[in-house]
Motif scaffolding. Structure first.
Motif, PDB file in Angstrom:
ATOM      1  N   ASN A  54       0.844  -1.201   0.000  1.00  0.00           N
ATOM      2  CA  ASN A  54       0.000   0.000   0.000  1.00  0.00           C
ATOM      3  C   ASN A  54       0.871   1.240   0.000  1.00  0.00           C
ATOM      4  O   ASN A  54       1.964   1.249   0.561  1.00  0.00           O
ATOM      5  N   VAL A  55       0.395   2.249  -0.696  1.00  0.00           N
ATOM      6  CA  VAL A  55       1.132   3.502  -0.855  1.00  0.00           C
ATOM      7  C   VAL A  55       0.195   4.658  -0.540  1.00  0.00           C
ATOM      8  O   VAL A  55      -0.968   4.651  -0.959  1.00  0.00           O
ATOM      9  N   LEU A  56       0.699   5.628   0.197  1.00  0.00           N
ATOM     10  CA  LEU A  56      -0.083   6.827   0.471  1.00  0.00           C
ATOM     11  C   LEU A  56       0.154   7.818  -0.663  1.00  0.00           C
ATOM     12  O   LEU A  56       1.257   8.340  -0.829  1.00  0.00           O
ATOM     13  N   SER A  57      -0.881   8.048  -1.465  1.00  0.00           N
ATOM     14  CA  SER A  57      -0.763   8.945  -2.613  1.00  0.00           C
ATOM     15  C   SER A  57      -0.978  10.397  -2.183  1.00  0.00           C
ATOM     16  O   SER A  57      -1.909  10.697  -1.418  1.00  0.00           O
ATOM     17  N   PHE A  58      -0.138  11.286  -2.676  1.00  0.00           N
ATOM     18  CA  PHE A  58      -0.252  12.722  -2.433  1.00  0.00           C
ATOM     19  C   PHE A  58      -0.563  13.385  -3.767  1.00  0.00           C
ATOM     20  O   PHE A  58       0.246  13.333  -4.691  1.00  0.00           O
ATOM     21  N   ILE A  59      -1.719  14.004  -3.874  1.00  0.00           N
ATOM     22  CA  ILE A  59      -2.118  14.636  -5.132  1.00  0.00           C
ATOM     23  C   ILE A  59      -2.280  16.136  -4.920  1.00  0.00           C
ATOM     24  O   ILE A  59      -3.046  16.562  -4.046  1.00  0.00           O
ATOM     25  N   GLU A  60      -1.550  16.939  -5.704  1.00  0.00           N
ATOM     26  CA  GLU A  60      -1.719  18.391  -5.676  1.00  0.00           C
ATOM     27  C   GLU A  60      -2.867  18.737  -6.611  1.00  0.00           C
ATOM     28  O   GLU A  60      -2.830  18.429  -7.805  1.00  0.00           O
ATOM     29  N   HIS A  61      -3.889  19.384  -6.061  1.00  0.00           N
ATOM     30  CA  HIS A  61      -5.118  19.603  -6.838  1.00  0.00           C
ATOM     31  C   HIS A  61      -5.620  21.025  -6.653  1.00  0.00           C
ATOM     32  O   HIS A  61      -5.658  21.556  -5.536  1.00  0.00           O
ATOM     33  N   GLU A  62      -6.023  21.627  -7.761  1.00  0.00           N
ATOM     34  CA  GLU A  62      -6.650  22.950  -7.706  1.00  0.00           C
ATOM     35  C   GLU A  62      -8.157  22.752  -7.653  1.00  0.00           C
ATOM     36  O   GLU A  62      -8.754  22.197  -8.583  1.00  0.00           O
ATOM     37  N   ASN A  63      -8.767  23.180  -6.566  1.00  0.00           N
ATOM     38  CA  ASN A  63     -10.200  22.954  -6.398  1.00  0.00           C
ATOM     39  C   ASN A  63     -11.032  23.965  -7.190  1.00  0.00           C
ATOM     40  O   ASN A  63     -10.499  24.823  -7.892  1.00  0.00           O
ATOM     41  N   GLY A  64     -12.351  23.835  -7.076  1.00  0.00           N
ATOM     42  CA  GLY A  64     -13.265  24.680  -7.846  1.00  0.00           C
ATOM     43  C   GLY A  64     -13.150  26.158  -7.550  1.00  0.00           C
ATOM     44  O   GLY A  64     -13.575  26.996  -8.350  1.00  0.00           O
ATOM     45  N   LYS A  65     -12.557  26.501  -6.398  1.00  0.00           N
ATOM     46  CA  LYS A  65     -12.396  27.900  -6.020  1.00  0.00           C
ATOM     47  C   LYS A  65     -11.043  28.450  -6.440  1.00  0.00           C
ATOM     48  O   LYS A  65     -10.707  29.598  -6.131  1.00  0.00           O
ATOM     49  N   GLY A  66     -10.264  27.619  -7.117  1.00  0.00           N
ATOM     50  CA  GLY A  66      -8.955  28.071  -7.571  1.00  0.00           C
ATOM     51  C   GLY A  66      -7.868  27.944  -6.526  1.00  0.00           C
ATOM     52  O   GLY A  66      -6.760  28.465  -6.709  1.00  0.00           O
ATOM     53  N   ASN A  67      -8.169  27.265  -5.418  1.00  0.00           N
ATOM     54  CA  ASN A  67      -7.190  27.094  -4.351  1.00  0.00           C
ATOM     55  C   ASN A  67      -6.481  25.755  -4.498  1.00  0.00           C
ATOM     56  O   ASN A  67      -7.079  24.751  -4.895  1.00  0.00           O
ATOM     57  N   LEU A  68      -5.185  25.731  -4.164  1.00  0.00           N
ATOM     58  CA  LEU A  68      -4.404  24.500  -4.224  1.00  0.00           C
ATOM     59  C   LEU A  68      -4.569  23.729  -2.925  1.00  0.00           C
ATOM     60  O   LEU A  68      -4.479  24.309  -1.830  1.00  0.00           O
ATOM     61  N   GLU A  69      -4.824  22.443  -3.033  1.00  0.00           N
ATOM     62  CA  GLU A  69      -4.955  21.617  -1.842  1.00  0.00           C
ATOM     63  C   GLU A  69      -4.341  20.242  -2.094  1.00  0.00           C
ATOM     64  O   GLU A  69      -4.254  19.790  -3.224  1.00  0.00           O
ATOM     65  N   TYR A  70      -3.907  19.629  -1.000  1.00  0.00           N
ATOM     66  CA  TYR A  70      -3.385  18.273  -1.075  1.00  0.00           C
ATOM     67  C   TYR A  70      -4.533  17.290  -0.875  1.00  0.00           C
ATOM     68  O   TYR A  70      -5.325  17.413   0.057  1.00  0.00           O
ATOM     69  N   LEU A  71      -4.603  16.307  -1.749  1.00  0.00           N
ATOM     70  CA  LEU A  71      -5.544  15.206  -1.580  1.00  0.00           C
ATOM     71  C   LEU A  71      -4.734  13.951  -1.296  1.00  0.00           C
ATOM     72  O   LEU A  71      -3.743  13.669  -1.974  1.00  0.00           O
ATOM     73  N   PHE A  72      -5.139  13.195  -0.295  1.00  0.00           N
ATOM     74  CA  PHE A  72      -4.445  11.965   0.067  1.00  0.00           C
ATOM     75  C   PHE A  72      -5.315  10.757  -0.274  1.00  0.00           C
ATOM     76  O   PHE A  72      -6.549  10.832  -0.227  1.00  0.00           O
ATOM     77  N   ARG A  73      -4.658   9.634  -0.597  1.00  0.00           N
ATOM     78  CA  ARG A  73      -5.403   8.388  -0.794  1.00  0.00           C
ATOM     79  C   ARG A  73      -4.554   7.196  -0.417  1.00  0.00           C
ATOM     80  O   ARG A  73      -3.440   7.031  -0.902  1.00  0.00           O
ATOM     81  N   HIS A  74      -5.092   6.366   0.457  1.00  0.00           N
ATOM     82  CA  HIS A  74      -4.484   5.074   0.787  1.00  0.00           C
ATOM     83  C   HIS A  74      -4.715   4.146  -0.406  1.00  0.00           C
ATOM     84  O   HIS A  74      -5.847   3.801  -0.727  1.00  0.00           O
ATOM     85  N   SER A  75      -3.640   3.777  -1.102  1.00  0.00           N
ATOM     86  CA  SER A  75      -3.746   2.985  -2.329  1.00  0.00           C
ATOM     87  C   SER A  75      -3.324   1.543  -2.063  1.00  0.00           C
ATOM     88  O   SER A  75      -2.197   1.297  -1.627  1.00  0.00           O
ATOM     89  N   SER A  76      -4.209   0.600  -2.337  1.00  0.00           N
ATOM     90  CA  SER A  76      -3.884  -0.821  -2.201  1.00  0.00           C
ATOM     91  C   SER A  76      -4.902  -1.620  -3.013  1.00  0.00           C
ATOM     92  O   SER A  76      -5.704  -1.038  -3.737  1.00  0.00           O
ATOM     93  N   CYS A  77      -4.880  -2.933  -2.871  1.00  0.00           N
ATOM     94  CA  CYS A  77      -5.811  -3.771  -3.627  1.00  0.00           C
ATOM     95  C   CYS A  77      -7.259  -3.451  -3.264  1.00  0.00           C
ATOM     96  O   CYS A  77      -7.584  -3.220  -2.104  1.00  0.00           O
TER      97      CYS A  77
END
Length: 277
Positions: A54-77
């Protein structure tokens, strides 16, 4: 009496990216460390591997308001209810457990790699080992949902270590109700939030509440089992065993599965990489 199905519920909106789930998985399953070079992100590994389940994914994402935020996801089977890896496995090494999860019988695995090539989530990988004579061989490896712990009435190691309660484990009905309740709580903050439990693979035993669309997290929007795998495993193979017998069908099956599910071979032929005189 059949046992109730169990699922792992992952609420990404509660995750703080601590990676404790990764450490717990490594420790419990005695998996070796895999140091990786810096890739321009705080994410430790690019993807899951045969030794990092399992890997903890870090995603840099610009939300609907134009703000940058980190999104995390526990990635596994995902432990699909209609798992492509189970359907394409010629040796029945990939199989369902009594809890509804998907596990690998390494004694049966021949390292053909069809499970790797056909998993819609790219979570199955081949590990390389050496026998006593030094000859290399391969076996499929992936998250087992800690089936050895489940058999003893314990929860998966990643779940027990999560300090924000971003992960929970319980019966399928109970976890789906929690996911629906959570959706009602976060919809105002995350208008694109959704429950990720794709129907194309029969639903999964790892379900998510995502803050954004699946593609933002690198997930397929509508994953599905290849039609050829469904026809072969659910119809042709059972009928063939009745008509030809198990031994003859095993020989036929080896040929058919290679033609249907060996994507690497097809790619080599299409790219002109087949054998030449």
């Amino acid at each position: 009496m059949a046992k109730a199905e169990y699922v792992k519920f992952v609420d990404v909106t509660k995750c703080d990216g601590c990676r404790a789930c990764m450490v717990a998985c490594k420790n419990w399953n005695d998996l070796p460390a895999e140091p990786e070079a810096f890739q321009g992100s705080v994410q430790s590994h690019a993807n899951v591997t045969a030794n990092t389940w399992n890997v903890l994914s870090f995603i840099e994402h610009e939300n609907g308001k134009g703000n940058l935020e980190y999104l995390f996801r526990h990635s596994s089977c995902f432990h699909c209810s209609e798992a492509a890896c189970v359907k394409v496995c010629p040796e029945d090494a990939m199989h369902y457990t009594e809890f509804g999860t998907v596990d690998v019988n390494t004694d049966k695995c021949v390292g053909c790699g069809y499970c790797v090539q056909n998993c819609p989530f790219d979570v199955v990988q081949l590990a390389t080992y050496k026998d006593k004579s030094g000859k290399e061989y391969k076996k499929a490896q992936k998250c087992t949902m800690c089936v050895d712990r489940l058999e003893e009435g314990m929860q998966p190691a990643c779940v027990t270590t999560c300090h924000t309660d971003a992960m929970e484990f319980g019966t399928k009905d109970e976890m789906l109700k929690k996911a629906e309740k959570r959706m009602s709580e976060i919809k105002e903050r995350f208008p694109n939030a959704m429950i990720y439990n794709p129907e194309g693979v029969g639903g999964t035993h790892t379900i998510y509440v995502l803050a954004e669309r699946p593609s933002v997290y690198g997930l397929p929007e509508k994953p599905k089992v290849p039609t050829s795998a469904v026809v072969w495993k659910d119809y042709a193979q059972p009928i063939g065993k009745m008509m030809l017998g198990a031994t003859s069908m095993a020989l036929v099956g080896a040929f058919v599965t290679n033609k249907l599910f060996n994507k690497e071979g097809k790619e080599r032929e299409e790219d002109g990489g087949g054998s030449h005189e």
